[in-house]
Design a protein around this motif. Structure first.
Motif, short mmCIF file in Angstrom:
data_model
loop_
_atom_site.label_atom_id
_atom_site.label_comp_id
_atom_site.label_asym_id
_atom_site.label_seq_id
_atom_site.Cartn_x
_atom_site.Cartn_y
_atom_site.Cartn_z
N MET A 1 -2.49 -1.08 3.90
CA MET A 1 -2.87 -1.27 2.50
C MET A 1 -3.63 -0.03 2.03
SD MET A 1 -1.75 -4.37 2.43
CE MET A 1 -1.19 -5.31 3.84
N SER A 2 -3.12 0.59 1.00
CA SER A 2 -3.74 1.82 0.54
C SER A 2 -3.52 1.97 -0.94
CB SER A 2 -3.11 3.01 1.29
OG SER A 2 -3.27 4.19 0.54
N LEU A 3 -4.45 2.66 -1.60
CA LEU A 3 -4.30 2.87 -3.04
C LEU A 3 -3.78 4.27 -3.35
CD1 LEU A 3 -7.58 1.13 -4.25
CD2 LEU A 3 -5.25 0.23 -4.35
N ALA A 4 -3.35 5.00 -2.31
CA ALA A 4 -2.93 6.39 -2.51
C ALA A 4 -1.80 6.51 -3.52
CB ALA A 4 -2.52 7.00 -1.17
N GLU A 5 -0.78 5.67 -3.38
CA GLU A 5 0.36 5.76 -4.29
C GLU A 5 -0.06 5.36 -5.71
OE1 GLU A 5 3.77 3.42 -3.15
OE2 GLU A 5 4.88 3.99 -4.96
N TYR A 6 -0.87 4.32 -5.80
CA TYR A 6 -1.39 3.88 -7.11
C TYR A 6 -2.10 5.03 -7.82
CZ TYR A 6 -4.50 1.55 -10.43
OH TYR A 6 -5.19 1.19 -11.57
N ARG A 7 -2.96 5.74 -7.07
CA ARG A 7 -3.75 6.82 -7.69
C ARG A 7 -2.91 8.02 -8.02
NH1 ARG A 7 -8.63 5.71 -3.61
NH2 ARG A 7 -9.78 4.21 -4.88
N GLU A 17 -7.08 2.54 -17.09
CA GLU A 17 -6.93 1.70 -15.89
C GLU A 17 -7.96 2.11 -14.84
OE1 GLU A 17 -2.28 1.18 -15.16
OE2 GLU A 17 -2.82 3.16 -15.92
N PRO A 18 -8.41 1.14 -14.01
CA PRO A 18 -9.42 1.48 -13.00
C PRO A 18 -8.86 2.30 -11.85
CG PRO A 18 -8.69 -0.79 -12.71
CD PRO A 18 -8.03 -0.29 -13.98
N LYS A 19 -9.70 3.20 -11.34
CA LYS A 19 -9.30 4.00 -10.19
C LYS A 19 -9.39 3.15 -8.92
CE LYS A 19 -10.11 8.50 -8.11
NZ LYS A 19 -11.14 9.49 -7.77
N GLY A 20 -10.31 2.21 -8.95
CA GLY A 20 -10.49 1.35 -7.77
C GLY A 20 -11.50 1.95 -6.83
N LYS A 21 -12.41 1.13 -6.35
CA LYS A 21 -13.49 1.64 -5.50
C LYS A 21 -13.01 1.90 -4.09
CE LYS A 21 -17.50 -0.29 -7.89
NZ LYS A 21 -16.99 -1.36 -8.76
N GLY A 22 -12.00 1.16 -3.66
CA GLY A 22 -11.56 1.34 -2.29
C GLY A 22 -10.84 0.09 -1.84
N THR A 23 -10.53 0.03 -0.59
CA THR A 23 -9.75 -1.10 -0.11
C THR A 23 -10.54 -1.98 0.85
OG1 THR A 23 -8.86 0.22 1.68
CG2 THR A 23 -7.59 0.18 -0.34
N SER A 24 -11.83 -1.65 1.03
CA SER A 24 -12.62 -2.48 1.94
C SER A 24 -12.75 -3.88 1.35
CB SER A 24 -14.01 -1.88 2.14
OG SER A 24 -14.67 -1.81 0.90
N ALA A 25 -12.35 -4.86 2.11
CA ALA A 25 -12.27 -6.22 1.59
C ALA A 25 -13.65 -6.77 1.27
CB ALA A 25 -11.57 -7.10 2.62
N ARG A 26 -13.78 -7.26 0.04
CA ARG A 26 -14.97 -8.03 -0.30
C ARG A 26 -14.82 -9.36 0.39
NH1 ARG A 26 -15.20 -8.47 -6.64
NH2 ARG A 26 -13.10 -7.65 -6.54
N GLN A 27 -15.88 -9.80 1.03
CA GLN A 27 -15.79 -11.10 1.69
C GLN A 27 -15.95 -12.20 0.67
OE1 GLN A 27 -14.86 -11.90 4.87
NE2 GLN A 27 -14.26 -9.75 4.78
N ARG A 76 8.93 -5.18 -5.33
CA ARG A 76 7.62 -4.81 -4.76
C ARG A 76 7.23 -3.44 -5.30
NH1 ARG A 76 4.98 -5.81 0.46
NH2 ARG A 76 2.85 -5.12 0.03
N VAL A 77 6.02 -3.33 -5.80
CA VAL A 77 5.51 -2.05 -6.27
C VAL A 77 4.22 -1.72 -5.54
CG1 VAL A 77 6.64 -2.22 -8.53
CG2 VAL A 77 4.32 -3.12 -8.25
N GLU A 78 3.60 -0.61 -5.88
CA GLU A 78 2.44 -0.14 -5.12
C GLU A 78 1.26 -1.12 -5.23
OE1 GLU A 78 3.42 1.12 -7.99
OE2 GLU A 78 1.76 1.92 -9.17
N ASP A 79 0.47 -1.18 -4.15
CA ASP A 79 -0.75 -1.99 -4.16
C ASP A 79 -1.67 -1.50 -5.27
OD1 ASP A 79 0.31 -3.11 -1.86
OD2 ASP A 79 -0.99 -1.96 -0.49
N HIS A 80 -2.35 -2.44 -5.90
CA HIS A 80 -3.29 -2.10 -6.96
C HIS A 80 -4.72 -2.47 -6.52
CE1 HIS A 80 0.11 -1.29 -9.47
NE2 HIS A 80 -0.57 -1.30 -10.60
N PRO A 81 -5.72 -1.80 -7.14
CA PRO A 81 -7.11 -2.15 -6.78
C PRO A 81 -7.48 -3.54 -7.29
CG PRO A 81 -7.07 -0.42 -8.49
CD PRO A 81 -5.65 -0.68 -8.08
#
Ligand code: MN
Length: 235
Positions: A1-7, A17-27, A76-81
Protein backbone atom coordinates in the motif's frame (compact mmCIF):
# COMPACT_ATOMS: atom_id res chain seq x y z
CA UNK A 1 0.00 0.00 0.00
CA UNK A 2 1.57 3.23 -1.11
CA UNK A 3 0.52 6.72 -2.10
CA UNK A 4 3.37 7.15 -4.60
CA UNK A 5 1.19 6.74 -7.68
CA UNK A 6 -1.53 8.95 -6.20
CA UNK A 7 0.99 11.74 -5.56
CA UNK A 8 2.76 11.38 -8.90
CA UNK A 9 -0.50 12.08 -10.76
CA UNK A 10 -1.33 15.32 -8.94
CA UNK A 11 0.07 18.84 -8.50
CA UNK A 12 -0.76 19.75 -4.92
CA UNK A 13 -0.06 23.44 -5.40
CA UNK A 14 -2.90 23.53 -7.94
CA UNK A 15 -5.49 20.96 -6.90
CA UNK A 16 -7.17 21.24 -3.48
CA UNK A 17 -7.05 17.45 -3.05
CA UNK A 18 -5.11 16.27 0.02
CA UNK A 19 -1.53 15.09 -0.33
CA UNK A 20 -2.07 12.64 2.50
CA UNK A 21 0.04 12.39 5.62
CA UNK A 22 1.20 8.87 5.01
CA UNK A 23 0.08 5.30 5.10
CA UNK A 24 0.70 4.46 8.74
CA UNK A 25 -2.57 2.99 9.90
CA UNK A 26 -4.52 4.96 12.44
CA UNK A 27 -5.71 2.50 15.01
CA UNK A 28 -9.47 2.59 14.86
CA UNK A 29 -12.09 0.00 15.48
CA UNK A 30 -14.11 0.56 12.34
CA UNK A 31 -12.85 0.74 8.77
CA UNK A 32 -14.14 3.64 6.68
CA UNK A 33 -15.68 3.46 3.26
CA UNK A 34 -16.63 6.30 0.94
CA UNK A 35 -18.20 6.59 -2.50
CA UNK A 36 -17.34 9.78 -4.34
CA UNK A 37 -19.40 10.74 -7.37
CA UNK A 38 -16.93 12.28 -9.76
CA UNK A 39 -17.83 14.17 -12.92
CA UNK A 40 -14.41 14.14 -14.59
CA UNK A 41 -13.88 13.41 -18.30
CA UNK A 42 -16.69 10.92 -17.75
CA UNK A 43 -19.04 10.46 -14.82
CA UNK A 44 -18.10 7.67 -12.43
CA UNK A 45 -18.33 6.71 -8.77
CA UNK A 46 -15.09 6.13 -6.84
CA UNK A 47 -15.63 3.28 -4.38
CA UNK A 48 -13.02 3.34 -1.61
CA UNK A 49 -12.34 0.97 1.29
CA UNK A 50 -9.97 1.73 4.15
CA UNK A 51 -7.28 -0.89 4.46
CA UNK A 52 -3.86 -0.70 6.09
CA UNK A 53 -3.76 3.07 6.26
CA UNK A 54 -4.92 3.88 2.73
CA UNK A 55 -8.17 3.86 0.78
CA UNK A 56 -8.23 0.99 -1.72
CA UNK A 57 -10.02 2.45 -4.74
CA UNK A 58 -12.14 1.31 -7.65
CA UNK A 59 -13.76 3.53 -10.30
CA UNK A 60 -17.31 2.35 -10.97
CA UNK A 61 -18.64 3.99 -14.16
CA UNK A 62 -22.33 3.34 -13.48
CA UNK A 63 -22.17 3.47 -9.69
CA UNK A 64 -23.18 0.79 -7.20
CA UNK A 65 -26.49 -1.01 -7.71
CA UNK A 66 -28.24 -2.73 -4.84
CA UNK A 67 -29.95 -5.11 -7.26
CA UNK A 68 -28.16 -8.49 -6.92
CA UNK A 69 -28.92 -9.19 -10.60
CA UNK A 70 -26.80 -6.20 -11.66
CA UNK A 71 -23.02 -6.49 -11.88
CA UNK A 72 -21.23 -3.16 -12.00
CA UNK A 73 -17.84 -2.82 -13.65
CA UNK A 74 -15.21 -1.52 -11.21
CA UNK A 75 -11.71 -0.61 -12.36
CA UNK A 76 -9.05 -0.73 -9.64
CA UNK A 77 -7.24 2.59 -9.41
CA UNK A 78 -4.44 3.92 -7.24
CA UNK A 79 -4.73 3.88 -3.44
CA UNK A 80 -5.87 7.20 -2.02
CA UNK A 81 -5.02 8.83 1.35
CA UNK A 82 -7.50 8.48 4.22
CA UNK A 83 -7.93 12.26 4.19
CA UNK A 84 -9.45 11.96 0.72
CA UNK A 85 -12.67 10.75 2.37
CA UNK A 86 -13.37 14.36 3.40
CA UNK A 87 -12.87 15.76 -0.09
CA UNK A 88 -15.88 17.28 -1.78
CA UNK A 89 -15.23 20.09 -4.21
CA UNK A 90 -13.53 20.98 -7.46
CA UNK A 91 -10.39 19.56 -9.04
CA UNK A 92 -9.24 22.34 -11.39
CA UNK A 93 -9.77 21.84 -15.14
CA UNK A 94 -6.66 20.44 -16.80
CA UNK A 95 -5.48 18.69 -13.61
CA UNK A 96 -5.68 14.91 -13.13
CA UNK A 97 -9.37 14.02 -12.67
CA UNK A 98 -10.40 17.65 -13.23
CA UNK A 99 -14.08 18.20 -12.42
CA UNK A 100 -16.60 18.07 -9.57
CA UNK A 101 -16.40 15.59 -6.68
CA UNK A 102 -19.30 14.77 -4.35
CA UNK A 103 -19.23 12.58 -1.23
CA UNK A 104 -22.14 10.44 -2.41
CA UNK A 105 -22.04 7.97 0.46
CA UNK A 106 -19.90 7.26 3.50
CA UNK A 107 -19.84 4.96 6.47
CA UNK A 108 -17.98 1.92 7.70
CA UNK A 109 -17.25 -1.47 6.19
CA UNK A 110 -16.55 -4.91 7.61
CA UNK A 111 -14.69 -7.70 5.81
CA UNK A 112 -16.75 -10.89 5.60
CA UNK A 113 -13.60 -12.91 5.33
CA UNK A 114 -10.78 -13.10 7.92
CA UNK A 115 -7.98 -12.73 5.34
CA UNK A 116 -8.53 -9.50 3.40
CA UNK A 117 -5.11 -9.47 1.73
CA UNK A 118 -5.61 -13.06 0.61
CA UNK A 119 -9.09 -12.23 -0.69
CA UNK A 120 -7.74 -9.28 -2.70
CA UNK A 121 -5.00 -11.47 -4.07
CA UNK A 122 -7.51 -14.18 -4.98
CA UNK A 123 -9.82 -11.59 -6.52
CA UNK A 124 -12.93 -12.09 -4.42
CA UNK A 125 -13.63 -9.87 -1.43
CA UNK A 126 -16.89 -10.24 0.46
CA UNK A 127 -17.77 -7.28 2.64
CA UNK A 128 -20.61 -5.54 4.35
CA UNK A 129 -21.30 -1.82 4.19
CA UNK A 130 -22.94 0.40 6.77
CA UNK A 131 -23.46 3.70 4.98
CA UNK A 132 -26.24 6.21 4.57
CA UNK A 133 -27.23 4.77 1.17
CA UNK A 134 -25.35 1.50 0.77
CA UNK A 135 -26.02 -1.24 3.30
CA UNK A 136 -25.62 -4.94 3.76
CA UNK A 137 -23.54 -7.54 2.00
CA UNK A 138 -21.55 -6.95 -1.22
CA UNK A 139 -18.81 -8.69 -3.16
CA UNK A 140 -15.97 -7.41 -5.31
CA UNK A 141 -14.90 -10.02 -7.86
CA UNK A 142 -11.96 -9.72 -10.21
CA UNK A 143 -12.60 -10.98 -13.73
CA UNK A 144 -10.11 -12.10 -16.34
CA UNK A 145 -8.64 -9.34 -18.48
CA UNK A 146 -10.03 -9.40 -22.01
CA UNK A 147 -7.71 -9.46 -24.97
CA UNK A 148 -5.78 -6.21 -25.13
CA UNK A 149 -6.60 -5.20 -21.56
CA UNK A 150 -3.61 -4.81 -19.30
CA UNK A 151 -5.60 -4.75 -16.08
CA UNK A 152 -8.31 -7.16 -15.01
CA UNK A 153 -11.61 -5.40 -14.34
CA UNK A 154 -13.51 -6.12 -11.14
CA UNK A 155 -17.26 -6.38 -10.65
CA UNK A 156 -19.13 -4.86 -7.71
CA UNK A 157 -22.21 -6.91 -6.89
CA UNK A 158 -24.86 -6.70 -4.18
CA UNK A 159 -25.46 -9.99 -2.37
CA UNK A 160 -28.98 -11.04 -1.47
CA UNK A 161 -30.13 -9.78 1.92
CA UNK A 162 -32.72 -7.43 3.37
CA UNK A 163 -30.87 -4.41 1.94
CA UNK A 164 -31.15 -5.55 -1.68
CA UNK A 165 -33.62 -3.75 -3.91
CA UNK A 166 -34.45 -2.95 -7.48
CA UNK A 167 -34.62 0.87 -7.37
CA UNK A 168 -31.90 2.91 -9.05
CA UNK A 169 -30.05 4.44 -6.08
CA UNK A 170 -28.14 6.92 -8.26
CA UNK A 171 -31.46 8.30 -9.54
CA UNK A 172 -33.28 7.99 -6.23
CA UNK A 173 -30.58 9.52 -4.01
CA UNK A 174 -28.42 11.82 -6.15
CA UNK A 175 -27.36 14.26 -3.40
CA UNK A 176 -24.23 14.49 -1.26
CA UNK A 177 -24.27 12.43 1.94
CA UNK A 178 -22.50 15.27 3.79
CA UNK A 179 -23.83 18.52 2.29
CA UNK A 180 -27.05 17.38 0.59
CA UNK A 181 -25.90 19.15 -2.59
CA UNK A 182 -26.23 18.07 -6.20
CA UNK A 183 -23.15 18.22 -8.44
CA UNK A 184 -24.43 21.48 -9.99
CA UNK A 185 -24.68 23.05 -6.50
CA UNK A 186 -21.15 21.95 -5.54
CA UNK A 187 -19.84 23.44 -8.81
CA UNK A 188 -21.71 26.70 -8.13
CA UNK A 189 -20.44 26.97 -4.54
CA UNK A 190 -16.82 26.05 -5.23
CA UNK A 191 -16.22 27.81 -8.54
CA UNK A 192 -16.52 24.79 -10.83
CA UNK A 193 -18.06 24.24 -14.26
CA UNK A 194 -21.80 24.10 -13.51
CA UNK A 195 -22.79 22.97 -16.98
CA UNK A 196 -20.39 20.04 -16.94
CA UNK A 197 -21.32 19.14 -13.34
CA UNK A 198 -25.07 19.27 -14.06
CA UNK A 199 -24.56 16.68 -16.74
CA UNK A 200 -23.92 14.18 -13.91
CA UNK A 201 -27.12 15.05 -12.01
CA UNK A 202 -30.34 13.18 -12.86
CA UNK A 203 -32.22 15.15 -15.58
CA UNK A 204 -35.50 14.58 -13.72
CA UNK A 205 -34.17 16.36 -10.62
CA UNK A 206 -32.77 19.26 -12.65
CA UNK A 207 -36.12 19.50 -14.45
CA UNK A 208 -37.93 19.91 -11.14
CA UNK A 209 -35.48 22.66 -10.12
CA UNK A 210 -36.09 24.54 -13.38
CA UNK A 211 -39.81 24.36 -12.65
CA UNK A 212 -39.29 25.50 -9.05
CA UNK A 213 -35.89 27.18 -8.41
CA UNK A 214 -36.61 27.32 -4.65
CA UNK A 215 -35.63 23.63 -4.67
CA UNK A 216 -32.03 24.68 -5.32
CA UNK A 217 -29.94 24.49 -2.15
CA UNK A 218 -28.96 27.99 -0.98
CA UNK A 219 -25.36 28.88 -1.82
CA UNK A 220 -22.92 27.67 0.78
CA UNK A 221 -21.43 30.74 2.48
CA UNK A 222 -17.74 31.26 3.11
CA UNK A 223 -16.07 29.60 0.19
CA UNK A 224 -12.65 29.95 1.85
CA UNK A 225 -13.79 27.84 4.74
CA UNK A 226 -15.04 25.07 2.48
CA UNK A 227 -11.78 25.03 0.56
CA UNK A 228 -9.81 24.83 3.78
CA UNK A 229 -11.99 21.88 4.74
CA UNK A 230 -11.35 20.22 1.38
CA UNK A 231 -7.66 20.84 1.80
CA UNK A 232 -7.34 19.23 5.19
CA UNK A 233 -4.17 17.22 5.49
CA UNK A 234 -2.46 18.86 2.54
CA UNK A 235 0.06 20.82 4.57
MN1 MN B 1 -12.41 9.53 -9.90
Amino acid sequence: MSLAEYRKKRRFGVTPEPKGKGTSARQRKKLAFVVQKHRAAALHYDFRLEWKGVMLSWAVPKGPSHDPAVKRLAMRVEDHPLEYNEFEGIIPAGEYGGGTVMIWDKGTWTPETPDVDGALEEGELKLSLDGTKLRGSWVLVRTRPRRGESRAPWLLIKRRDEWAGSEDLAELAPRSAVSNRLLIEIARDEGGDMRKAADGDPPAVLGKILDDPTLLAPPKKGRKKSVRHSNRGAS
